[in-house]
Scaffold this active site. Structure first.
Site, PDB file in Angstrom:
ATOM      1  CE  LYS A   1      -4.664  -1.178   1.257  1.00  0.00           C
ATOM      2  NZ  LYS A   1      -4.520  -2.727   2.099  1.00  0.00           N
TER       3      LYS A   1
ATOM      4  CD  GLU B   1     -10.586   4.980   1.886  1.00  0.00           C
ATOM      5  OE1 GLU B   1      -9.964   3.954   1.414  1.00  0.00           O
ATOM      6  OE2 GLU B   1     -10.389   6.140   1.368  1.00  0.00           O
TER       7      GLU B   1
ATOM      8  CB  SER C   1      -0.539  -8.241  -1.030  1.00  0.00           C
ATOM      9  OG  SER C   1      -1.208  -9.068  -0.068  1.00  0.00           O
TER      10      SER C   1
END
Ligand SMILES: *Cc1c(COP(=O)(O)O)cnc(C)c1O
Length: 417
Positions: A110, A132, A399
């Site tokens: 991310k 968010e 990930s």
């Protein structure tokens, strides 16, 4: 099976076949075929236009790219390794390689996107970032990027998620972010997204909304994909160096779809490489028991974009469930829906139980404790490997790392931490 990460590259075979007809670019309105677009209040259109233009020009700006590439290397720690999975390869009889996004700073892919967007926002002279977060991973990544670049940061989070992910709330605050609890609706991610969109409408002049996945109104799906596509560019180079050929398949878990799109993008035109996404199969087939949008949903519009959505016959968006918070969302990125329509990408569902088995398998066989999200890809590894030719090569995307999940695993399995 005899291969390891240090063996000399095999001789290169014929150049990989590329299918130039498979387009992977949205049209001027941000549509991937019938999907994507901009389903937002009129007041946001100028901000989305400004963002689209800003990102199109900065994408080709040498100074911007130099700064971004420098931070990818020296702050995030890229390139991440492509690790040969020795025991899994032996067991499954196919060559399995792992793309190690778990080794990025903050522990998941991310940060690639969060840092790209925060840099972009600073260059567009925004002074304030909002985002968010559900599990808190995107919130931590955004708070990290803002602390690094020096921008104000506010994170919206459902109060139920804040309770479940208290350590990530604490991390965001340590990084100087303001975390706002949302007590509306189910008190989870979709309620936090609604609140972030309201904030953006009211403060659009000085504020950038840093969206965490390949979702929402144009240009977010394509822009986030661009920031994450470093994953596949690296993996393509790394596998060509290690094996002298492209893989038969790529495997990645799909929440909104950013780690999967990030891995897939550099291979979309390579017709011989199967692109396989794994959705959260949860603990049943009824609404509220899973987040397998392609297996229980249908096309619709939700939170700014047209895509596959888990909805009832009246179009009411349904609750979802997954053991991993990061895959627990009622809709999926529009480009995935489009690639699936074209027969270019395939999607499987992995149940909670299969994901937990995948979690333990990777820890025990390969000494890597994966995030519960990534464990969904591992949960399908044996099935996918068996469908490949006997000399097949596969890349699975790890990930994120599983540190954030160990308490939940202990709770689920009745163990003491
Ligand atoms: C958030 C998250 C995901 C799911 O998001 P995508 O946009 O589908 O990648 C997957 N894995 C990890 C570790 C995450 O933090």
């Amino acid at each position: 099976m005899s291969s390891d990460a240090t063996s000399a590259p095999a001789t290169a075979s014929a150049p990989p076949k590329r299918n130039e007809k498979k387009q992977s670019w949205p049209d001027a309105k941000g549509r991937f075929g019938p999907y994507g677009g901009r389903y937002v209040p009129e007041t946001l259109i100028p901000a989305l236009d400004e963002l689209t233009a800003g990102w199109k020009s900065l994408k080709r700006d040498r100074a911007f790219q130099k700064e971004f590439q420098g931070l990818l290397a020296n702050f995030i720690g890229r390139p991440t390794p492509l690790t040969f999975a020795t025991r899994l390869s032996q067991r499954l009889g196919r060559k399995i390689w792992l793309k190690r996004e778990d080794l990025c700073h903050t522990g998941a892919h991310k940060i690639n996107n969060a840092l790209g967007q925060v840099l972009l926002a600073r260059n567009l002279r925004k002074t304030r970032i909002i985002a968010e977060t559900g599990a808190g991973q995107h919130g931590v990544a955004t708070a990290t990027a803002c602390a690094l670049i020096g921008l104000k940061c506010r994170i919206y989070m459902g109060t139920e998620d804040m309770r479940r992910q208290a350590p990530n709330v604490f991390r965001m605050r340590l990084l100087g972010a303001e975390v706002i609890g949302i007590d509306a609706g189910s008190k989870t991610l979709k309620d936090a997204i609604n609140e972030a969109l309201r904030d953006w409408v009211a403060n659009v002049r000085d504020t950038h909304y840093c969206l965490g996945t390949v979702y929402g109104p144009h240009p977010f799906p394509v822009m986030v994909r661009d920031f994450q596509s470093v994953i596949g560019r690296e993996a393509r180079k790394q596998i060509l160096a290690a094996e002298g050929r492209l893989p038969n398949a790529l495997l990645a878990c799909v929440g909104g779809g950013s780690n999967a799109m990030g891995l897939f993008h550099a291979f979309v035109k390579d017709a011989g490489v199967r692109l396989i996404g794994v959705e959260a199969g949860g603990n049943g087939n009824d609404f509220g028991q899973h987040a397998a949008r392609f297996d229980g949903g249908r096309p619709g519009v939700f939170q700014g974009t047209a895509t596959w959505v888990l909805q009832n016959t009246d179009g009411q968006v349904q609750n979802t469930h997954s053991v991993s918070a990061g895959l627990d969302y009622a809709a999926v990125g529009p480009e995935h829906a489009w690639l699936r329509d074209q027969g270019r990408a395939e999607f499987l569902r992995c149940s909670d139980a299969e994901a937990l088995a995948g979690f333990h398998l990777l820890a025990e066989a390969e000494a890597i404790i994966p995030a519960l999200e990534s464990s969904h890809a591992i949960g399908k590894l044996a099935e996918v490997a068996a469908s490949l030719p006997t000399d097949g090569v596969l890349i699975a995307n790890i990930s994120g790392r599983g540190d954030k999940d160990v308490a939940e695993i202990a709770r689920l399995e009745g163990l003491k931490l």
